[in-house]
Design a protein around this motif. Structure first.
Motif, PDB file in Angstrom:
ATOM      1  N   ALA A 160       0.818  -1.210   0.000  1.00 17.19           N
ATOM      2  CA  ALA A 160       0.000   0.000   0.000  1.00 17.19           C
ATOM      3  C   ALA A 160       0.852   1.260   0.000  1.00 17.19           C
ATOM      4  CB  ALA A 160      -0.923  -0.003   1.211  1.00 17.19           C
ATOM      5  N   ASP A 161       0.258   2.338  -0.484  1.00 16.35           N
ATOM      6  CA  ASP A 161       0.918   3.639  -0.541  1.00 16.35           C
ATOM      7  C   ASP A 161       0.875   4.330   0.826  1.00 16.35           C
ATOM      8  OD1 ASP A 161       2.281   5.721  -1.735  1.00 16.35           O
ATOM      9  OD2 ASP A 161       0.962   5.793  -3.472  1.00 16.35           O
ATOM     10  N   GLU A 162       1.498   5.508   0.904  1.00 15.15           N
ATOM     11  CA  GLU A 162       1.736   6.189   2.173  1.00 15.15           C
ATOM     12  C   GLU A 162       0.473   6.415   3.000  1.00 15.15           C
ATOM     13  OE1 GLU A 162       3.727   9.825   1.325  1.00 15.15           O
ATOM     14  OE2 GLU A 162       5.363   8.858   0.226  1.00 15.15           O
ATOM     15  N   ALA A 163      -0.552   6.992   2.392  1.00 16.05           N
ATOM     16  CA  ALA A 163      -1.748   7.351   3.152  1.00 16.05           C
ATOM     17  C   ALA A 163      -2.429   6.121   3.734  1.00 16.05           C
ATOM     18  CB  ALA A 163      -2.722   8.113   2.251  1.00 16.05           C
ATOM     19  N   ILE A 164      -2.417   5.016   2.985  1.00 15.43           N
ATOM     20  CA  ILE A 164      -3.054   3.791   3.465  1.00 15.43           C
ATOM     21  C   ILE A 164      -2.253   3.183   4.611  1.00 15.43           C
ATOM     22  CG2 ILE A 164      -3.786   1.462   2.808  1.00 15.43           C
ATOM     23  CD1 ILE A 164      -4.226   2.512  -0.022  1.00 15.43           C
ATOM     24  N   LEU A 165      -0.933   3.243   4.518  1.00 19.09           N
ATOM     25  CA  LEU A 165      -0.081   2.683   5.575  1.00 19.09           C
ATOM     26  C   LEU A 165      -0.289   3.378   6.917  1.00 19.09           C
ATOM     27  CD1 LEU A 165       3.301   2.142   3.675  1.00 19.09           C
ATOM     28  CD2 LEU A 165       1.694   0.392   4.446  1.00 19.09           C
ATOM     29  N   LYS A 166      -0.695   4.633   6.889  1.00 19.70           N
ATOM     30  CA  LYS A 166      -0.886   5.381   8.130  1.00 19.70           C
ATOM     31  C   LYS A 166      -2.094   4.890   8.924  1.00 19.70           C
ATOM     32  CE  LYS A 166       1.261   9.659   6.463  1.00 19.70           C
ATOM     33  NZ  LYS A 166       1.031  11.087   6.104  1.00 19.70           N
ATOM     34  N   VAL A 167      -3.057   4.268   8.260  1.00 14.06           N
ATOM     35  CA  VAL A 167      -4.294   3.865   8.954  1.00 14.06           C
ATOM     36  C   VAL A 167      -4.491   2.345   8.960  1.00 14.06           C
ATOM     37  CG1 VAL A 167      -5.450   6.048   8.480  1.00 14.06           C
ATOM     38  CG2 VAL A 167      -5.642   4.176   6.816  1.00 14.06           C
ATOM     39  N   THR A 168      -3.515   1.592   8.452  1.00 12.90           N
ATOM     40  CA  THR A 168      -3.632   0.132   8.410  1.00 12.90           C
ATOM     41  C   THR A 168      -2.317  -0.501   8.853  1.00 12.90           C
ATOM     42  OG1 THR A 168      -2.893  -0.038   6.099  1.00 12.90           O
ATOM     43  CG2 THR A 168      -5.276   0.244   6.482  1.00 12.90           C
ATOM     44  N   ASP A 169      -2.348  -1.805   9.058  1.00  8.64           N
ATOM     45  CA  ASP A 169      -1.129  -2.577   9.286  1.00  8.64           C
ATOM     46  C   ASP A 169      -1.273  -3.910   8.563  1.00  8.64           C
ATOM     47  OD1 ASP A 169      -2.760  -4.233  10.865  1.00  8.64           O
ATOM     48  OD2 ASP A 169      -2.246  -3.133  12.687  1.00  8.64           O
ATOM     49  N   ASP A 170      -0.302  -4.789   8.738  1.00 12.66           N
ATOM     50  CA  ASP A 170      -0.330  -6.071   8.019  1.00 12.66           C
ATOM     51  C   ASP A 170      -1.564  -6.894   8.373  1.00 12.66           C
ATOM     52  OD1 ASP A 170       2.029  -5.420   6.799  1.00 12.66           O
ATOM     53  OD2 ASP A 170       3.293  -6.556   8.188  1.00 12.66           O
ATOM     54  N   HIS A 171      -2.042  -6.783   9.595  1.00 12.04           N
ATOM     55  CA  HIS A 171      -3.197  -7.576  10.014  1.00 12.04           C
ATOM     56  C   HIS A 171      -4.477  -7.139   9.294  1.00 12.04           C
ATOM     57  CE1 HIS A 171      -0.800  -9.446  13.121  1.00 12.04           C
ATOM     58  NE2 HIS A 171      -0.424  -8.253  13.562  1.00 12.04           N
ATOM     59  N   THR A 172      -4.491  -5.897   8.824  1.00 13.19           N
ATOM     60  CA  THR A 172      -5.684  -5.382   8.148  1.00 13.19           C
ATOM     61  C   THR A 172      -6.031  -6.212   6.923  1.00 13.19           C
ATOM     62  OG1 THR A 172      -5.053  -3.151   8.862  1.00 13.19           O
ATOM     63  CG2 THR A 172      -6.721  -3.316   7.130  1.00 13.19           C
ATOM     64  N   TRP A 173      -5.003  -6.732   6.269  1.00  8.42           N
ATOM     65  CA  TRP A 173      -5.210  -7.417   4.995  1.00  8.42           C
ATOM     66  C   TRP A 173      -5.249  -8.936   5.146  1.00  8.42           C
ATOM     67  CZ3 TRP A 173      -6.670  -3.345   2.706  1.00  8.42           C
ATOM     68  CH2 TRP A 173      -6.003  -2.131   2.871  1.00  8.42           C
ATOM     69  N   ARG A 206     -12.488  -7.338  -0.436  1.00 15.16           N
ATOM     70  CA  ARG A 206     -12.136  -7.069   0.960  1.00 15.16           C
ATOM     71  C   ARG A 206     -11.264  -5.826   1.086  1.00 15.16           C
ATOM     72  NH1 ARG A 206     -13.550 -12.052   0.265  1.00 15.16           N
ATOM     73  NH2 ARG A 206     -14.309 -13.383   1.977  1.00 15.16           N
ATOM     74  N   VAL A 207     -10.353  -5.641   0.132  1.00 12.84           N
ATOM     75  CA  VAL A 207      -9.542  -4.426   0.129  1.00 12.84           C
ATOM     76  C   VAL A 207     -10.425  -3.210  -0.101  1.00 12.84           C
ATOM     77  CG1 VAL A 207      -7.791  -3.147  -1.171  1.00 12.84           C
ATOM     78  CG2 VAL A 207      -7.382  -5.541  -0.540  1.00 12.84           C
ATOM     79  N   GLY A 208     -11.395  -3.348  -0.996  1.00 18.66           N
ATOM     80  CA  GLY A 208     -12.315  -2.246  -1.276  1.00 18.66           C
ATOM     81  C   GLY A 208     -13.112  -1.834  -0.051  1.00 18.66           C
ATOM     82  N   THR A 209     -13.490  -2.802   0.770  1.00 18.00           N
ATOM     83  CA  THR A 209     -14.233  -2.501   2.001  1.00 18.00           C
ATOM     84  C   THR A 209     -13.385  -1.645   2.949  1.00 18.00           C
ATOM     85  OG1 THR A 209     -15.494  -4.564   1.828  1.00 18.00           O
ATOM     86  CG2 THR A 209     -15.387  -3.510   3.995  1.00 18.00           C
ATOM     87  N   VAL A 210     -12.102  -2.010   3.090  1.00 17.58           N
ATOM     88  CA  VAL A 210     -11.202  -1.239   3.957  1.00 17.58           C
ATOM     89  C   VAL A 210     -10.991   0.166   3.399  1.00 17.58           C
ATOM     90  CG1 VAL A 210      -8.875  -1.107   4.919  1.00 17.58           C
ATOM     91  CG2 VAL A 210     -10.042  -3.321   4.781  1.00 17.58           C
ATOM     92  N   LEU A 211     -10.801   0.273   2.102  1.00 15.66           N
ATOM     93  CA  LEU A 211     -10.583   1.586   1.489  1.00 15.66           C
ATOM     94  C   LEU A 211     -11.818   2.475   1.627  1.00 15.66           C
ATOM     95  CD1 LEU A 211      -8.683   0.637  -1.807  1.00 15.66           C
ATOM     96  CD2 LEU A 211      -7.723   1.538   0.320  1.00 15.66           C
ATOM     97  N   ALA A 212     -12.989   1.891   1.466  1.00 16.79           N
ATOM     98  CA  ALA A 212     -14.224   2.673   1.591  1.00 16.79           C
ATOM     99  C   ALA A 212     -14.398   3.196   3.014  1.00 16.79           C
ATOM    100  CB  ALA A 212     -15.414   1.809   1.192  1.00 16.79           C
ATOM    101  N   GLU A 213     -13.919   2.425   3.988  1.00 17.06           N
ATOM    102  CA  GLU A 213     -14.027   2.852   5.385  1.00 17.06           C
ATOM    103  C   GLU A 213     -13.098   4.023   5.689  1.00 17.06           C
ATOM    104  OE1 GLU A 213     -13.031   1.092   9.869  1.00 17.06           O
ATOM    105  OE2 GLU A 213     -13.107  -0.270   8.131  1.00 17.06           O
ATOM    106  N   HIS A 214     -11.875   3.951   5.209  1.00 19.92           N
ATOM    107  CA  HIS A 214     -10.886   4.973   5.541  1.00 19.92           C
ATOM    108  C   HIS A 214     -10.794   6.092   4.503  1.00 19.92           C
ATOM    109  CE1 HIS A 214      -9.247   2.747   8.950  1.00 19.92           C
ATOM    110  NE2 HIS A 214      -9.262   1.652   8.202  1.00 19.92           N
ATOM    111  N   PHE A 215     -11.133   5.801   3.263  1.00 16.19           N
ATOM    112  CA  PHE A 215     -11.035   6.799   2.193  1.00 16.19           C
ATOM    113  C   PHE A 215     -12.319   6.786   1.350  1.00 16.19           C
ATOM    114  CE2 PHE A 215      -6.861   5.021   3.123  1.00 16.19           C
ATOM    115  CZ  PHE A 215      -6.136   6.151   3.465  1.00 16.19           C
ATOM    116  N   PRO A 216     -13.428   7.224   1.924  1.00 19.85           N
ATOM    117  CA  PRO A 216     -14.695   7.203   1.181  1.00 19.85           C
ATOM    118  C   PRO A 216     -14.649   8.085  -0.064  1.00 19.85           C
ATOM    119  CG  PRO A 216     -14.877   8.480   3.209  1.00 19.85           C
ATOM    120  CD  PRO A 216     -13.565   7.789   3.267  1.00 19.85           C
ATOM    121  N   ARG A 217     -15.457   7.733  -1.008  1.00 19.78           N
ATOM    122  CA  ARG A 217     -15.472   8.429  -2.302  1.00 19.78           C
ATOM    123  C   ARG A 217     -15.915   9.883  -2.129  1.00 19.78           C
ATOM    124  NH1 ARG A 217     -16.235   6.530  -7.689  1.00 19.78           N
ATOM    125  NH2 ARG A 217     -15.695   8.251  -9.071  1.00 19.78           N
TER     126      ARG A 217
END
Length: 224
Positions: free
Chosen positions: A159-172, A198-209
């Protein structure tokens, strides 16, 4: 070898588009037949019979004399040390070469490759692909790579920088498990789709459209 069909490619593209419809994140899905040729592994294993020949000669030096007589006839004078060492070198080189040729068969080479080595090589290739295909290619640094290496039956999520700030390896963990389970059952396309969901669900939670979001990376499966 596990292969992807045209139907798989279409399903993956549709899954990426659906996941990105709810998030500012950008998903890149990459599949490759194999992440590394593992030439060094073949080389290391080929050294085993070479050293085995040397150990055999040290244990039974008279055996070299027997082989010399067998190959060149028993009527010649006793072989010199130089002749015996030359024969030993020939045997060692022959064993080494035959082992290398056998290890050209990739299924055997992969079988003899330690799991930790496969993990490191797949991860290294995934990071390299991520840097080329997704890193810093989105305005919000919200790119994420789902990488599948089919020969090793291993996957990585980078994952890129912004995603790494709100997730960790366990997230995936769920995404990785869903992907690998399907791959092991011979359905790589379904596995990639499950991981994307499943990745889309995490992204929608932290980075909604948001309204100004644009599709910055094409929604298609990349095959290397």
């Amino acid at each position: 070898m596990i292969r992807l069909s045209d139907a798989d490619r279409e399903k993956v593209s549709a899954a990426i588009a659906a996941a990105e419809a709810n998030s500012n994140g950008e998903i890149v899905a990459v599949a490759t037949p194999i992440s590394d040729p593992y030439h060094d592994v073949a080389l290391h294993w080929a050294l085993v019979p070479l050293f085995a020949v040397l150990a055999w000669a040290a244990w039974r030096p008279t055996a070299l004399v027997w082989w010399y007589d067998f190959l060149f006839g028993g009527w010649s004078p006793d072989p010199t040390m130089s002749q015996l060492l030359t024969l030993l070198m020939f045997f060692a080189a022959l064993k080494f070469t035959v082992a290398l040729l056998i290890l050209k068969w990739m299924p055997l080479r992969l079988l003899l490759t330690p799991a930790s080595t496969k993990h490191r090589r797949v991860r290294r290739r995934a990071v390299t692909v991520f840097k080329a295909a997704a890193e810093r290619r989105t305005a919000g640094r919200t790119g994420i790579l789902i990488y599948l290496s089919m020969a090793e039956r291993r996957a990585e999520i980078v994952a890129d920088e912004a995603i790494l700030k709100v997730t960790d390896d366990h997230t995936w963990g769920e995404a990785m498990e869903a992907l690998i389970v399907q791959v092991r059952e011979g359905r790589p396309g379904d596995g990639i789709v499950a991981a994307i969901e499943r990745v889309g669900t995490v992204l929608a939670e932290h980075f909604p459209r948001t309204g100004d979001d644009t599709n910055e990376i094409p929604d298609k499966l990349i095959e290397l």
